[in-house]
Write an enzyme that holds these catalytic residues in place. Structure first.
Site, short mmCIF file in Angstrom:
data_model
loop_
_atom_site.label_atom_id
_atom_site.label_comp_id
_atom_site.label_asym_id
_atom_site.label_seq_id
_atom_site.Cartn_x
_atom_site.Cartn_y
_atom_site.Cartn_z
CG HIS A 305 55.74 -4.78 61.99
ND1 HIS A 305 56.13 -4.91 60.68
CD2 HIS A 305 54.43 -4.42 61.94
CE1 HIS A 305 55.11 -4.63 59.87
NE2 HIS A 305 54.06 -4.34 60.62
CG ASP A 362 48.68 -4.14 64.66
OD1 ASP A 362 47.80 -3.60 63.99
OD2 ASP A 362 49.64 -4.73 64.16
#
Length: 427
Positions: A305, A362
């Protein structure tokens, strides 16, 4: 007297105060730098620049921390509800039972959209991307609700906030229904926020829709985990649009447009597509080897991320939710097996640990949404639905800040210097 940062520009020493937040990095106040030196700072992407003062959300990427008004995201996702988190972000404190009941009642009474808005959808092609529909319809709301667009009136700002949070699930469900040629389903006031959205999306007039508790809970958690994420690209877009005095519906439409970008809102879709490409668990090692090969363009989506250099705190909750949804729906899907095996290998492989490539939110949310029945083009719409409360809270905080000015980033100009116009016949 607080700390002072000294910056030397062209031999001239300039002193800038160092501001301290309640937690997080110190901030060097350079507001007077240009006036004192004639120089700007240069920070493409604003990744080292605090663009505003905010009391909403705090992220510590190195430690994997996400706090909403001080409350850890894990605790909120585990014990709270999306409506409670909405109230918290808007008002600063968790609601009492009476306050939450009142808030739920208000939101449920704002879920219907103006009937003329239904005909607005007919202007789109049937195969239009749902995000294109969301941008257009959300921007058009200001034409239907002009009585709550006076941003100087706190009461109108409150009404527009409630309207946006309440109507975005209805509009999102309508965008989906329009794309598959089914009739719109009106909201039902006795259902929860998540349950209502599921019914409007998957229900049909021909039969009663039954909300599955595990799916409803998963949907609510996904909304909580995406409610706000500090000054990311779409939130900064909402604030920048709002700084000009634009109405709240236009500002949220701008945020949705920004979120549409694959680098921002499309990551869960990319992660699911990657899992489908891998296909079955026995092919995982081949793809991991490809990911490690610097000459191979293949990348593992859903890992790592930009902000979190540790485990994404939202991913822990999603990991548990995946299992609950698959058990409730009795799903047998090789993608699920592939995802779980890939997660296991990635967490034990030194390569991933060194590069801090942990599964992010995600990675899991795409699998869950697919299992529930959402097509991939709806994933970003759901992200926009959940993030609307964060955008609204950030927008309202900005409007209420007396120090807020219209956004005006500067530039490092590298084009031609002044030159004289040459008539066409002389060129």
């Amino acid at each position: 007297m607080g700390d002072i940062a000294k910056i030397n520009v062209g031999g001239q020493d300039v002193e800038s105060p160092v501001l301290k937040g309640t937690i997080g990095p110190d901030v060097i106040d350079i507001r007077k730098l240009y006036g004192q030196t004639g120089a700007f700072t240069y920070d493409p992407g604003f990744t080292s620049t605090a663009s505003c003062e905010s009391a909403l959300t705090y992220i510590d990427g190195d430690e994997g921390v996400l706090l909403h008004r001080g409350y850890p995201i894990g605790q909120l996702a585990e014990s709270s509800s999306f409506m409670e988190v909405c109230y918290l972000l808007l008002n600063g404190e968790l609601p009492s039972k009476t306050e939450l009941d009142g808030f739920n009642h208000t939101i449920s009474r704002h879920t219907m959209v103006h009937e003329q808005l239904s005909s607005f959808f007919k202007g789109f092609r049937r195969d239009a991307h749902p995000m294109a529909v969301m941008v257009g319809v959300m921007g058009a709301l200001s034409a239907f609700y002009p009585d709550s667009t006076d941003i100087a009136d706190p009461e109108q700002r409150k009404i527009s906030a409630h309207r946006l949070i309440a109507k975005v699930p209805t509009i999102a469900a309508m965008a989906y229904k329009y794309s598959i040629g089914q009739p719109f389903v009106y909201p039902k006031n006795n259902l929860s926020y998540a349950g209502n959205f599921l019914r409007m999306t998957f229900g049909v007039p021909a039969e009663e829709y039954e909300v599955i508790p595990a799916v409803e809970k998963a949907m609510d958690r996904i909304f909580i985990l995406h409610a706000d994420h500090e000054q990311n690209a779409s939130t900064s877009t909402v604030r920048l649009a709002g700084s000009s005095g634009a109405n709240p519906f236009a500002c949220i439409a701008a945020g949705i447009a920004c979120l549409w970008g694959p680098a921002h809102g499309g990551a869960n879709e990319a992660a699911l597509n990657m899992l489908r490409e891998i296909g079955t668990p026995d092919k995982i090692q081949h793809y991991i080897d490809r990911a490690k090969d610097k000459n191979d363009p293949f990348r593992l989506m859903g890992f790592g991320h930009r902000v979190y250099k540790n485990y994404d705190p939202r991913a822990t909750v999603m990991q548990k939710t995946v299992r609950e949804v698959f058990a409730a729906l009795n799903v047998s899907d090789p993608i699920f097996e592939t995802a779980m095996r890939l997660e296991e290998i990635a967490l034990s492989d030194p390569y991933f640990a060194e590069k801090k490539l942990f599964p992010n939110v995600d990675f899991y949310s795409g699998i869950i949404l697919s299992a529930i029945g959402f097509p991939t083009e709806m994933f970003t719409v759901l992200f926009a639905l959940a993030r609307t409360v964060g955008w609204v809270a950030q927008w309202n905080e900005m409007i209420s800040d007396p120090g807020q000015r219209i956004g005006r980033p500067r530039q490092l100009y590298t084009g031609p210097t002044q030159r004289d116009y040459v008539p066409l016949d002389k060129r």
